[in-house]
Design a protein around this motif. Structure first.
Motif, PDB file in Angstrom:
ATOM      1  N   SER A   1       2.145   5.937 -20.024  1.00  0.00           N
ATOM      2  CA  SER A   1       0.962   6.783 -20.171  1.00  0.00           C
ATOM      3  C   SER A   1       1.081   8.071 -19.365  1.00  0.00           C
ATOM      4  O   SER A   1       0.393   9.052 -19.638  1.00  0.00           O
ATOM      5  N   ARG A   2       1.981   8.075 -18.365  1.00  0.00           N
ATOM      6  CA  ARG A   2       2.209   9.281 -17.546  1.00  0.00           C
ATOM      7  C   ARG A   2       3.539   9.957 -17.921  1.00  0.00           C
ATOM      8  O   ARG A   2       4.001  10.848 -17.215  1.00  0.00           O
ATOM      9  N   LYS A   3       4.155   9.482 -18.999  1.00  0.00           N
ATOM     10  CA  LYS A   3       5.425  10.035 -19.474  1.00  0.00           C
ATOM     11  C   LYS A   3       6.517   9.928 -18.414  1.00  0.00           C
ATOM     12  O   LYS A   3       7.338  10.830 -18.248  1.00  0.00           O
ATOM     13  N   ILE A   4       6.492   8.843 -17.679  1.00  0.00           N
ATOM     14  CA  ILE A   4       7.480   8.602 -16.630  1.00  0.00           C
ATOM     15  C   ILE A   4       8.481   7.567 -17.122  1.00  0.00           C
ATOM     16  O   ILE A   4       8.100   6.522 -17.644  1.00  0.00           O
ATOM     17  N   ASP A   5       9.764   7.863 -16.962  1.00  0.00           N
ATOM     18  CA  ASP A   5      10.837   6.946 -17.351  1.00  0.00           C
ATOM     19  C   ASP A   5      11.280   6.183 -16.103  1.00  0.00           C
ATOM     20  O   ASP A   5      11.610   6.793 -15.083  1.00  0.00           O
ATOM     21  N   VAL A   6      11.266   4.858 -16.152  1.00  0.00           N
ATOM     22  CA  VAL A   6      11.542   4.040 -14.976  1.00  0.00           C
ATOM     23  C   VAL A   6      12.796   3.210 -15.177  1.00  0.00           C
ATOM     24  O   VAL A   6      12.955   2.530 -16.194  1.00  0.00           O
ATOM     25  N   ASP A   7      13.694   3.267 -14.195  1.00  0.00           N
ATOM     26  CA  ASP A   7      14.850   2.388 -14.144  1.00  0.00           C
ATOM     27  C   ASP A   7      14.830   1.646 -12.820  1.00  0.00           C
ATOM     28  O   ASP A   7      14.398   2.198 -11.790  1.00  0.00           O
ATOM     29  N   THR A   8      15.271   0.401 -12.835  1.00  0.00           N
ATOM     30  CA  THR A   8      15.358  -0.367 -11.594  1.00  0.00           C
ATOM     31  C   THR A   8      16.785  -0.857 -11.397  1.00  0.00           C
ATOM     32  O   THR A   8      17.512  -1.113 -12.356  1.00  0.00           O
TER      33      THR A   8
ATOM     34  N   GLU B   1       2.104   6.508  -7.023  1.00  0.00           N
ATOM     35  CA  GLU B   1       1.001   7.314  -7.563  1.00  0.00           C
ATOM     36  C   GLU B   1       1.271   8.815  -7.422  1.00  0.00           C
ATOM     37  O   GLU B   1       0.780   9.617  -8.216  1.00  0.00           O
ATOM     38  N   GLU B   2       2.061   9.192  -6.425  1.00  0.00           N
ATOM     39  CA  GLU B   2       2.331  10.608  -6.161  1.00  0.00           C
ATOM     40  C   GLU B   2       3.447  11.180  -7.036  1.00  0.00           C
ATOM     41  O   GLU B   2       3.717  12.385  -7.002  1.00  0.00           O
ATOM     42  N   ILE B   3       4.097  10.345  -7.827  1.00  0.00           N
ATOM     43  CA  ILE B   3       5.181  10.825  -8.687  1.00  0.00           C
ATOM     44  C   ILE B   3       4.594  11.666  -9.819  1.00  0.00           C
ATOM     45  O   ILE B   3       3.698  11.215 -10.535  1.00  0.00           O
ATOM     46  N   PRO B   4       5.066  12.887 -10.007  1.00  0.00           N
ATOM     47  CA  PRO B   4       4.525  13.756 -11.070  1.00  0.00           C
ATOM     48  C   PRO B   4       4.819  13.202 -12.459  1.00  0.00           C
ATOM     49  O   PRO B   4       5.758  12.426 -12.651  1.00  0.00           O
ATOM     50  N   GLU B   5       4.029  13.616 -13.422  1.00  0.00           N
ATOM     51  CA  GLU B   5       4.230  13.206 -14.811  1.00  0.00           C
ATOM     52  C   GLU B   5       5.565  13.747 -15.333  1.00  0.00           C
ATOM     53  O   GLU B   5       6.023  14.819 -14.933  1.00  0.00           O
ATOM     54  N   GLY B   6       6.183  12.980 -16.231  1.00  0.00           N
ATOM     55  CA  GLY B   6       7.402  13.432 -16.886  1.00  0.00           C
ATOM     56  C   GLY B   6       8.677  13.214 -16.095  1.00  0.00           C
ATOM     57  O   GLY B   6       9.746  13.625 -16.532  1.00  0.00           O
TER      58      GLY B   6
ATOM     59  N   GLY C   1       0.816  -1.215   0.000  1.00  0.00           N
ATOM     60  CA  GLY C   1       0.000   0.000   0.000  1.00  0.00           C
ATOM     61  C   GLY C   1       0.849   1.263   0.000  1.00  0.00           C
ATOM     62  O   GLY C   1       0.580   2.211  -0.740  1.00  0.00           O
ATOM     63  N   ALA C   2       1.910   1.280   0.840  1.00  0.00           N
ATOM     64  CA  ALA C   2       2.776   2.455   0.916  1.00  0.00           C
ATOM     65  C   ALA C   2       3.518   2.682  -0.398  1.00  0.00           C
ATOM     66  O   ALA C   2       3.682   3.821  -0.849  1.00  0.00           O
ATOM     67  N   LEU C   3       3.961   1.601  -1.019  1.00  0.00           N
ATOM     68  CA  LEU C   3       4.680   1.726  -2.293  1.00  0.00           C
ATOM     69  C   LEU C   3       3.749   2.221  -3.403  1.00  0.00           C
ATOM     70  O   LEU C   3       4.129   3.078  -4.202  1.00  0.00           O
ATOM     71  N   ILE C   4       2.531   1.660  -3.452  1.00  0.00           N
ATOM     72  CA  ILE C   4       1.557   2.114  -4.455  1.00  0.00           C
ATOM     73  C   ILE C   4       1.303   3.604  -4.295  1.00  0.00           C
ATOM     74  O   ILE C   4       1.274   4.366  -5.263  1.00  0.00           O
ATOM     75  N   LYS C   5       1.126   4.070  -3.042  1.00  0.00           N
ATOM     76  CA  LYS C   5       0.869   5.487  -2.779  1.00  0.00           C
ATOM     77  C   LYS C   5       2.049   6.349  -3.225  1.00  0.00           C
ATOM     78  O   LYS C   5       1.883   7.404  -3.851  1.00  0.00           O
ATOM     79  N   ALA C   6       3.288   5.867  -2.925  1.00  0.00           N
ATOM     80  CA  ALA C   6       4.479   6.618  -3.311  1.00  0.00           C
ATOM     81  C   ALA C   6       4.600   6.736  -4.827  1.00  0.00           C
ATOM     82  O   ALA C   6       4.936   7.794  -5.367  1.00  0.00           O
TER      83      ALA C   6
END
Length: 518
Positions: A499-506, A464-469, A457-462
């Motif tokens: 879809s939110r224009k977010i670039d993700v690296d792990t 979701e709060e990341i701004p677009e781009g 739940g905490a990770l999902i919330k974190a």
């Protein structure tokens, strides 16, 4: 909110039709099992589709009268004396659910592990199969149906299934076998490639062919013909007064009765829990991996149940059987749920005579296939490969649901899952570091040494709060153990990030695909 529904109508309208075909017998059957007027199940299906479907934030979940509430409803109607007094408890239950939504109690749904949710799906699938077998054999109310369909996990009734060979209807068996064959054929990859299969769902073909086959029996093989007792039975409305007479209104004169409030609280809590679990399950089978807002769902369910109570409908929940049929049929948005509600309403008003031609064996075949998809053998193998911490809660949940009931099964599964979590977390209680913004504007989320499903739940919330781009780095370099549920959340976030224009690296986070878990 869906900005443009038209590109998805080609998926949503056929899916809505499929859900309608699945929901219709369930609405009627649950009303009968609950000791309520038959039309109350239809009302609940209409409200669950149109009202809750419109208000819900889920694109996959479908609501309606739920099998998990039948015992509670039957007991409440019996204890309160009249259906009208019971309806007042349904109104109060809806108000309680609205309160849960306002208080944001929906987050509890995040804390149910994947293994328990999948166990719930499989358990429901097994029960669905057991309860549809007699209908597939042509057994109905006038042929000692109660001997073969357990009301509340009656194992004498289950064992009696072995005696179906003495009372079966050969015409029903033929229709069931042909229907199942068509549904299997419709699932083959070479058939799915044909464009017309997207417009004509398999269940529709099954229903139409079932009606035609039974008509053939009537004229050419009378001994195989299925009479009215083996077909759908809906009330025929021939006037406006006749239509209004189908509705029942609540009796609020017993609001001072503690039994009314006890029924209301019980329905409110159980319906909310079942909704949250079904919502989570529906999200997991959503091919687009969207996350539904649980608090908004509780508000929608509450509004729906208030309306149901005022006009004579059964209490509703999000229902995984309808939801899974919805996703399997190719739905993309909640338009399919709303459309299925419209079809339910239109069918009982305009074409009850046509619907009353549908053999119950056709509908049983559709539900048998739904049950099979929920509890495939491959699912058990898949869970076993994940290890005991995933398999044991999964199997215990199934056994609890099948042997006892839905809530006991979920409770047992959760208990086993918690034991594994406590064992793993015994030496480490700090599980998730806060997200940090780097000098270049990127956001780094650093996971700690051990991350369990309790952190989902905490990770999902974190996330979701990341701004677009933004550029996001999810760092698992400090992590010794990352639970499967958390890996799934990260994988779903990566799927939707574009879809939110977010670039993700792990960093040092294994893909669930690379681990062979999908």
């Amino acid at each position: 909110m869906q900005k443009n529904i038209f590109p998805t109508l080609g998926n949503d309208i056929p899916a809505g039709l499929v859900v309608f075909l699945v929901a219709l017998p369930l609405c009627l059957g649950i009303a009968l099992a609950s000791g309520a007027p038959l039309f109350s199940g239809i009302i609940a299906g209409v409200i669950g589709g149109i009202v809750i479907g419109s208000l819900s934030g889920s694109h996959t979940s479908v609501s309606g009268p739920a099998a998990g509430l039948t015992v509670i409803v039957l007991n409440a109607i019996t204890e309160l004396g009249t259906f009208e007094v019971f309806l007042s408890a349904v109104v109060l239950a809806g108000i309680i659910q609205i309160g849960f939504g306002i208080l944001k109690a929906g987050v509890i749904g995040y804390y149910f592990p994947t293994s328990v949710i999948k166990g719930m799906l499989a358990g429901i699938g097994i029960i669905l199969i057991i309860k549809q077998i007699p209908y597939a054999f042509g057994v109905n109310e006038t042929k000692d149906l109660e001997k073969y369909i357990p009301f509340v996990n009656d194992w004498d009734a289950v064992l009696s299934l072995g005696n179906l060979s003495k009372t079966f209807d050969f015409g029903a068996i033929i229709i069931s076998a042909v229907s199942i064959g068509i549904l299997i054929f419709w699932e083959q990859s070479f058939i799915k490639k044909l464009s017309f299969t997207k417009l004509i769902p398999g269940p529709l073909v099954v229903v139409l062919l079932g009606i035609g086959l039974n008509k053939y029996f009537k004229f050419f093989v009378p001994t195989l013909y299925l009479s009215n007792e083996d077909k759908v039975v809906l009330p025929v409305v021939d006037s406006f007064i006749g239509f209004t007479d189908l509705f029942t209104f609540p009796d609020f004169s017993q609001l001072g009765n503690s039994d009314v409030w006890l029924a209301a609280v019980t329905i409110g809590i159980i319906a909310s829990l079942e909704t949250l679990l079904s919502l989570e399950a529906a999200d997991k089978i959503d091919p687009l991996k969207r996350i539904s807002p649980p608090n908004r769902e509780l508000l929608a369910q509450g509004v729906g149940n208030v309306i149901n109570g005022f006009i004579g409908g059964l209490p509703v929940t999000a229902v995984i059987v309808r939801s899974s049929a919805n996703v399997t049929a190719g739905s993309r948005t909640k338009i399919s749920a709303v459309f299925h509600g419209i079809l339910l309403f239109a069918s009982v008003i305009f074409i009850p005579g046509l619907l009353n031609l549908i053999p119950l064996a056709c509908l049983a075949a559709i539900l048998l296939m739904v049950g099979y998809k929920l509890t495939k053998v491959s699912l058990f193998r898949h869970q076993a490969k994940l290890g005991w911490d995933q398999f044991l809660p999964f199997i215990i949940t199934i056994l609890g649901i099948v042997l006892f009931d839905l809530l006991i099964g979920i409770g047992l599964g959760m208990g086993i899952a918690m034991v594994f979590i406590l064992l793993r977390n015994y030496q480490n209680s700090y599980l998730l570091d806060d997200k940090k913004e780097e000098l270049d504007g990127s956001i780094r989320i650093v996971l700690s040494e051990e991350v369990s499903f309790l952190n989902k739940g905490a990770l999902i919330k974190a996330l979701e709060e990341i701004p677009e781009g933004k550029h996001v780095i999810i760092d698992g370099s400090k992590s010794r153990v990352i639970d499967y549920d958390v890996l799934e959340v990260i994988e779903n976030f990566k799927t939707n990030a574009g879809s939110r224009k977010i670039d993700v690296d792990t960093i040092k986070i294994k893909s669930i695909k690379s681990k062979g878990l999908h």
